[in-house]
Design a protein around this motif. Structure first.
Motif, PDB file in Angstrom:
ATOM      1  N   LYS A  82      -5.880  12.346   0.851  1.00 27.66           N
ATOM      2  CA  LYS A  82      -6.209  10.715   0.622  1.00 27.66           C
ATOM      3  C   LYS A  82      -5.735  10.176   1.389  1.00 27.66           C
ATOM      4  CE  LYS A  82      -9.836  12.992  -1.573  1.00 27.66           C
ATOM      5  NZ  LYS A  82     -10.982  13.670  -0.949  1.00 27.66           N
ATOM      6  N   PRO A  83      -6.162   8.915   2.213  1.00 26.53           N
ATOM      7  CA  PRO A  83      -5.750   7.812   2.721  1.00 26.53           C
ATOM      8  C   PRO A  83      -5.619   6.471   1.626  1.00 26.53           C
ATOM      9  CG  PRO A  83      -8.188   7.541   2.567  1.00 26.53           C
ATOM     10  CD  PRO A  83      -7.746   9.013   2.538  1.00 26.53           C
ATOM     11  N   ILE A  84      -4.685   5.859   1.572  1.00 21.10           N
ATOM     12  CA  ILE A  84      -3.720   4.791   0.969  1.00 21.10           C
ATOM     13  C   ILE A  84      -3.649   3.497   0.977  1.00 21.10           C
ATOM     14  CG2 ILE A  84      -1.169   5.640   0.973  1.00 21.10           C
ATOM     15  CD1 ILE A  84      -1.026   5.065  -1.863  1.00 21.10           C
ATOM     16  N   LEU A  85      -4.028   2.587   0.557  1.00 27.53           N
ATOM     17  CA  LEU A  85      -4.050   1.020   0.388  1.00 27.53           C
ATOM     18  C   LEU A  85      -3.511   0.736  -0.736  1.00 27.53           C
ATOM     19  CD1 LEU A  85      -5.106  -1.664   2.246  1.00 27.53           C
ATOM     20  CD2 LEU A  85      -7.008  -1.884   0.627  1.00 27.53           C
ATOM     21  N   GLY A  86      -2.278   0.025   0.075  1.00 26.38           N
ATOM     22  CA  GLY A  86      -1.675  -0.714  -1.762  1.00 26.38           C
ATOM     23  C   GLY A  86      -1.911  -2.275  -1.375  1.00 26.38           C
ATOM     24  N   ILE A  87      -2.200  -3.178  -2.297  1.00 28.56           N
ATOM     25  CA  ILE A  87      -2.140  -4.510  -3.033  1.00 28.56           C
ATOM     26  C   ILE A  87      -0.725  -4.717  -3.668  1.00 28.56           C
ATOM     27  CG2 ILE A  87      -3.378  -5.914  -4.590  1.00 28.56           C
ATOM     28  CD1 ILE A  87      -6.281  -4.434  -4.581  1.00 28.56           C
ATOM     29  N   ASN A  88      -0.759  -5.266  -2.822  1.00 20.87           N
ATOM     30  CA  ASN A  88       1.258  -6.158  -3.281  1.00 20.87           C
ATOM     31  C   ASN A  88       0.803  -6.808  -4.172  1.00 20.87           C
ATOM     32  OD1 ASN A  88       3.810  -6.459  -2.230  1.00 20.87           O
ATOM     33  ND2 ASN A  88       3.675  -8.312  -1.439  1.00 20.87           N
ATOM     34  N   LEU A  89       2.201  -6.418  -5.441  1.00 21.34           N
ATOM     35  CA  LEU A  89       2.304  -7.405  -6.120  1.00 21.34           C
ATOM     36  C   LEU A  89       4.184  -7.543  -6.511  1.00 21.34           C
ATOM     37  CD1 LEU A  89       0.123  -6.052  -9.542  1.00 21.34           C
ATOM     38  CD2 LEU A  89      -0.144  -8.322  -7.342  1.00 21.34           C
ATOM     39  N   GLY A  90       4.416  -6.713  -5.491  1.00 20.08           N
ATOM     40  CA  GLY A  90       5.972  -7.171  -4.815  1.00 20.08           C
ATOM     41  C   GLY A  90       6.404  -8.271  -4.707  1.00 20.08           C
ATOM     42  N   ARG A  91       8.093  -8.197  -4.355  1.00 20.27           N
ATOM     43  CA  ARG A  91       8.715  -9.340  -3.148  1.00 20.27           C
ATOM     44  C   ARG A  91       8.324  -9.285  -2.047  1.00 20.27           C
ATOM     45  NH1 ARG A  91      14.461  -8.157  -5.823  1.00 20.27           N
ATOM     46  NH2 ARG A  91      13.406  -6.075  -5.440  1.00 20.27           N
ATOM     47  N   MET A  92       8.752  -7.911  -1.141  1.00 18.13           N
ATOM     48  CA  MET A  92       8.045  -7.625   0.186  1.00 18.13           C
ATOM     49  C   MET A  92       7.165  -7.128   0.763  1.00 18.13           C
ATOM     50  SD  MET A  92      10.692  -9.800   1.330  1.00 18.13           S
ATOM     51  CE  MET A  92      11.764  -9.046   2.969  1.00 18.13           C
ATOM     52  N   GLY A  93       6.833  -5.472   0.045  1.00 18.67           N
ATOM     53  CA  GLY A  93       5.231  -5.122   0.160  1.00 18.67           C
ATOM     54  C   GLY A  93       5.816  -5.283   1.666  1.00 18.67           C
ATOM     55  N   PHE A  94       6.153  -3.665   2.261  1.00 19.63           N
ATOM     56  CA  PHE A  94       5.807  -4.009   3.868  1.00 19.63           C
ATOM     57  C   PHE A  94       5.028  -2.682   3.673  1.00 19.63           C
ATOM     58  CE2 PHE A  94       9.951  -5.136   4.545  1.00 19.63           C
ATOM     59  CZ  PHE A  94       9.691  -6.277   5.190  1.00 19.63           C
ATOM     60  N   LEU A  95       4.651  -1.877   3.575  1.00 23.19           N
ATOM     61  CA  LEU A  95       3.937  -0.713   3.089  1.00 23.19           C
ATOM     62  C   LEU A  95       2.647  -1.158   2.554  1.00 23.19           C
ATOM     63  CD1 LEU A  95       5.898   2.483   1.255  1.00 23.19           C
ATOM     64  CD2 LEU A  95       5.160   2.120   3.885  1.00 23.19           C
ATOM     65  N   ALA A  96       2.659  -1.701   1.383  1.00 26.15           N
ATOM     66  CA  ALA A  96       1.508  -2.351   0.766  1.00 26.15           C
ATOM     67  C   ALA A  96       1.114  -3.260   1.442  1.00 26.15           C
ATOM     68  CB  ALA A  96       1.629  -3.081  -0.489  1.00 26.15           C
ATOM     69  N   THR A  97      -0.472  -2.880   2.220  1.00 25.20           N
ATOM     70  CA  THR A  97      -0.543  -4.407   2.684  1.00 25.20           C
ATOM     71  C   THR A  97      -1.665  -5.384   2.896  1.00 25.20           C
ATOM     72  OG1 THR A  97      -1.923  -2.688   4.436  1.00 25.20           O
ATOM     73  CG2 THR A  97       0.500  -3.279   5.676  1.00 25.20           C
ATOM     74  N   ASP A 272       2.890  -8.599  11.609  1.00 24.61           N
ATOM     75  CA  ASP A 272       2.525  -9.494  10.612  1.00 24.61           C
ATOM     76  C   ASP A 272       3.484  -9.796   9.364  1.00 24.61           C
ATOM     77  OD1 ASP A 272       0.689 -11.649  10.090  1.00 24.61           O
ATOM     78  OD2 ASP A 272       0.107 -10.107   8.764  1.00 24.61           O
ATOM     79  N   ALA A 273       3.460  -7.789   8.666  1.00 28.83           N
ATOM     80  CA  ALA A 273       4.336  -8.391   7.392  1.00 28.83           C
ATOM     81  C   ALA A 273       5.315  -8.837   7.775  1.00 28.83           C
ATOM     82  CB  ALA A 273       4.417  -6.974   6.686  1.00 28.83           C
ATOM     83  N   ILE A 274       6.349  -8.458   8.220  1.00 31.31           N
ATOM     84  CA  ILE A 274       7.684  -8.392   9.392  1.00 31.31           C
ATOM     85  C   ILE A 274       7.809 -10.275   9.944  1.00 31.31           C
ATOM     86  CG2 ILE A 274       9.206  -8.009  11.156  1.00 31.31           C
ATOM     87  CD1 ILE A 274       8.477  -5.164  11.490  1.00 31.31           C
TER      88      ILE A 274
END
Length: 281
Positions: A82-97, A272-274
């Motif tokens: 299954k594909p995964i999408l992260g909603i970011n609640l962390g500090r950086m979040g390079f995977l949670a886009t 963009d995240a970087i």
């Protein structure tokens, strides 16, 4: 579109953001699932299923948390493809886009199928100790010392050829995806996530010059450890599955035949995240 939401309820805003995500997805026509026992109050219109059934029935998995939540969930997504999408609640979040302020636009597009899947390579780590066992990593494999102060000696081999002998606190073997994580903190390079390569970086090298090395993904990287009986040595993958590695043991790391799919809305999401999170723009 059926979406399975996995919130990290140890995060203060996770329940509120989950409820907000459910409303957006419903208004865009998506079916939403939460796992039974997910510690989120009953939300209208949400189906609560056993976790295994939720993974089987969903089209996409959404995590609500940080990159650690994605890494923790990734192995299940891999098992169920299954594909995964992260909603970011962390500090950086390079995977949670997906940031919270982007939820309306991105979750609406997700519900309508207007997204792509970015395949990310994984690493297999074969630990040759008293009993051999394998671990899988999306970000990195880390070999590191315990609490005592002495450094560890490492021999690093590439396809059975010795390429480095060094001393330090540990070694990080990372994927391009993990190049913006612990490897970056240790002075490693940032790799385009579409490159298939393996980055090897020392942790606190006892040397004036110990640059990171980047190897082709089809190489086998072997790390031999000599702690001289002075230290406990640990190995972990993606910050989890920590286990002891005996003195004189070794780890072989190579490209996995499997890959994980991350939901993306632009080919430039990584950069963009970087730009935003490392340069603060």
């Amino acid at each position: 579109m059926t979406v399975f939401i996995i919130p990290n309820t140890t995060k203060p805003r996770a329940r509120t953001v989950t409820a907000q995500a459910v409303r957006i997805l419903h208004s865009a026509g998506a079916d939403v699932i939460l796992a039974i026992g997910s510690d989120v109050k009953t939300l209208p219109g949400v189906r609560y299923l056993p976790q295994e059934q939720a993974f089987t029935e969903c089209d996409v998995v959404i995590t609500v948390g940080g990159d650690g939540t994605i890494l923790h969930t990734a192995k299940d997504c891999l098992e169920y493809d299954k594909p995964i999408l992260g909603i970011n609640l962390g500090r950086m979040g390079f995977l949670a886009t997906c940031e919270v302020n982007e939820m309306q636009a991105k979750l609406t597009r997700l519900a309508k199928g207007q997204f792509q899947c970015d395949k990310r390579m994984l690493l297999n780590a074969i630990v040759d100790d008293d009993v051999s066992h394998a671990q899988t990593a999306l970000n990195d494999v880390v070999i590191y010392k315990g609490h005592r102060l002495q450094t560890i000696d490492f021999n690093i081999y590439c396809d059975a050829i010795l390429v480095n002998h060094c001393s330090g606190d540990g070694v990080i073997i990372s994927t391009p995806t993990g190049s913006t994580a612990y490897s970056l903190s240790a002075g490693g390079p940032i790799l385009d996530a579409h490159i298939e390569g393996i980055v090897v970086s020392m942790i606190c090298a006892h040397s004036l010059h110990q640059p990171s090395m980047v190897f082709a993904a089809d190489r086998c990287i072997r790390i031999e450890v000599n702690a001289k009986g002075r230290n406990e040595i640990f190995i972990s993958t993606d910050g989890e599955e920590e286990s002891l590695l005996r003195d004189g043991g070794h780890v072989e790391v190579e490209l996995s035949r499997q890959s994980i799919r991350l939901v993306t809305f632009s080919l430039a999401d990584q950069f963009d995240a970087i730009d935003r999170k490392l340069r603060g723009r």
